[in-house]
Design an enzyme around this catalytic site. Structure first.
Site, PDB file in Angstrom:
ATOM      1  N   GLY A  46       0.831  -1.193   0.000  1.00  0.00           N
ATOM      2  CA  GLY A  46       0.000   0.000   0.000  1.00  0.00           C
ATOM      3  C   GLY A  46       0.865   1.241   0.000  1.00  0.00           C
ATOM      4  O   GLY A  46       2.028   1.200   0.418  1.00  0.00           O
ATOM      5  N   GLN A  51       3.121  10.000   1.068  1.00  0.00           N
ATOM      6  CA  GLN A  51       4.401   9.272   1.022  1.00  0.00           C
ATOM      7  C   GLN A  51       5.196   9.589  -0.244  1.00  0.00           C
ATOM      8  O   GLN A  51       6.378   9.249  -0.325  1.00  0.00           O
ATOM      9  CB  GLN A  51       4.169   7.760   1.124  1.00  0.00           C
ATOM     10  CG  GLN A  51       3.649   7.332   2.498  1.00  0.00           C
ATOM     11  CD  GLN A  51       3.491   5.833   2.580  1.00  0.00           C
ATOM     12  OE1 GLN A  51       2.504   5.286   2.111  1.00  0.00           O
ATOM     13  NE2 GLN A  51       4.472   5.160   3.151  1.00  0.00           N
ATOM     14  N   CYS A  88       6.139   0.127   7.235  1.00  0.00           N
ATOM     15  CA  CYS A  88       5.754   1.254   6.398  1.00  0.00           C
ATOM     16  C   CYS A  88       6.927   1.599   5.491  1.00  0.00           C
ATOM     17  O   CYS A  88       8.068   1.633   5.950  1.00  0.00           O
ATOM     18  CB  CYS A  88       5.390   2.446   7.280  1.00  0.00           C
ATOM     19  SG  CYS A  88       4.858   3.890   6.343  1.00  0.00           S
ATOM     20  N   LEU A  89       6.649   1.850   4.232  1.00  0.00           N
ATOM     21  CA  LEU A  89       7.722   2.195   3.290  1.00  0.00           C
ATOM     22  C   LEU A  89       8.415   3.505   3.684  1.00  0.00           C
ATOM     23  O   LEU A  89       9.527   3.764   3.248  1.00  0.00           O
ATOM     24  CB  LEU A  89       7.160   2.296   1.868  1.00  0.00           C
ATOM     25  CG  LEU A  89       6.657   0.973   1.268  1.00  0.00           C
ATOM     26  CD1 LEU A  89       6.018   1.220  -0.091  1.00  0.00           C
ATOM     27  CD2 LEU A  89       7.777  -0.042   1.150  1.00  0.00           C
ATOM     28  N   HIS A 130      -4.230   1.449   7.744  1.00  0.00           N
ATOM     29  CA  HIS A 130      -2.877   2.028   7.707  1.00  0.00           C
ATOM     30  C   HIS A 130      -2.805   3.176   6.693  1.00  0.00           C
ATOM     31  O   HIS A 130      -2.295   4.260   7.004  1.00  0.00           O
ATOM     32  CB  HIS A 130      -1.873   0.920   7.356  1.00  0.00           C
ATOM     33  CG  HIS A 130      -0.447   1.366   7.273  1.00  0.00           C
ATOM     34  ND1 HIS A 130       0.525   0.942   8.156  1.00  0.00           N
ATOM     35  CD2 HIS A 130       0.174   2.198   6.396  1.00  0.00           C
ATOM     36  CE1 HIS A 130       1.684   1.516   7.832  1.00  0.00           C
ATOM     37  NE2 HIS A 130       1.505   2.269   6.762  1.00  0.00           N
ATOM     38  N   GLU A 131      -3.333   2.936   5.490  1.00  0.00           N
ATOM     39  CA  GLU A 131      -3.232   3.959   4.440  1.00  0.00           C
ATOM     40  C   GLU A 131      -4.128   5.156   4.726  1.00  0.00           C
ATOM     41  O   GLU A 131      -3.744   6.301   4.487  1.00  0.00           O
ATOM     42  CB  GLU A 131      -3.549   3.368   3.069  1.00  0.00           C
ATOM     43  CG  GLU A 131      -2.661   2.208   2.636  1.00  0.00           C
ATOM     44  CD  GLU A 131      -1.172   2.461   2.789  1.00  0.00           C
ATOM     45  OE1 GLU A 131      -0.741   3.631   2.716  1.00  0.00           O
ATOM     46  OE2 GLU A 131      -0.433   1.486   3.007  1.00  0.00           O
ATOM     47  N   HIS A 134      -2.553   7.509   7.075  1.00  0.00           N
ATOM     48  CA  HIS A 134      -1.548   8.384   6.453  1.00  0.00           C
ATOM     49  C   HIS A 134      -2.171   9.705   6.002  1.00  0.00           C
ATOM     50  O   HIS A 134      -1.506  10.737   5.987  1.00  0.00           O
ATOM     51  CB  HIS A 134      -0.937   7.710   5.211  1.00  0.00           C
ATOM     52  CG  HIS A 134       0.279   6.881   5.481  1.00  0.00           C
ATOM     53  ND1 HIS A 134       1.435   7.406   6.003  1.00  0.00           N
ATOM     54  CD2 HIS A 134       0.526   5.557   5.288  1.00  0.00           C
ATOM     55  CE1 HIS A 134       2.347   6.438   6.121  1.00  0.00           C
ATOM     56  NE2 HIS A 134       1.819   5.302   5.693  1.00  0.00           N
TER      57      HIS A 134
HETATM   58 NI    NI Z   1       2.749   3.470   5.586  1.00  0.00          NI
END
Ligand code: NI
Length: 158
Positions: A46, A51, A88-89, A130-131, A134
């Site tokens: 995701g 991000q 998380c990226l 999670h997304e 963000h």
């Molecule tokens: Ni993330």
């Protein structure tokens, strides 16, 4: 399509509120295409627009069931509870145990502005939460019960 730079934790852009998308135009479609390519390139499940430095309510997810594009997503219903590892990226190499609903129903718009609803269980429910977090500047580490070593669990990065 192009791979965009993934913003890392510590950058203010990850802590801001995203604006609602009102124009469903080519600029949005390019963003969506780039976000998908960036997510796949980073082996993530995701990615949220902040991000890649864009403060818009845009999310892409693929937990192995195909690409989902969610514009202006909102959680409309949750059920149950799960506890599992999350990454998380934007926080490479860091993982934590996070409590999320087991089942999540979201309402969103597609790339043309059409409203739809989708339901996810397990990993997909986790990815939705999670997304969407963000988009209001929340990171999984804010709500992690505890951080874990990378080899402790098999994580999915978002
Ligand atoms: Ni993330």
């Amino acid at each position: 399509m192009a791979i965009r730079n993934i913003v890392k934790e510590g950058d203010d852009v990850l802590r801001k509120n995203c604006r609602t998308v009102v124009d469903f135009n080519e600029r949005l479609w390019t963003l969506l295409d780039d976000m998908a390519e960036t997510m796949y390139d980073a082996n993530g499940v995701g990615l949220a627009a902040p991000q890649v430095g864009i403060l818009r309510r845009v999310v892409v997810i693929d937990v192995g069931e195909g690409l989902m594009e969610l514009i202006n997503p909102a959680i409309v219903k949750t059920a149950g509870m799960q506890e599992g590892s999350e990454g998380c990226l934007s926080s490479p190499g860091e993982y934590g145990v996070v409590r999320r609903p087991m089942k999540v129903r979201v309402k969103a718009q597609d790339r043309y502005g059409k409203v739809f609803e989708a339901e996810g269980t397990g990993l997909l429910a986790r990815a939705f939460c999670h997304e969407i977090d963000h988009l209001s500047g929340k990171l999984f580490k804010d709500i992690a019960i505890r951080m874990i070593a990378p080899d402790e669990m098999e994580p999915a990065e978002e």
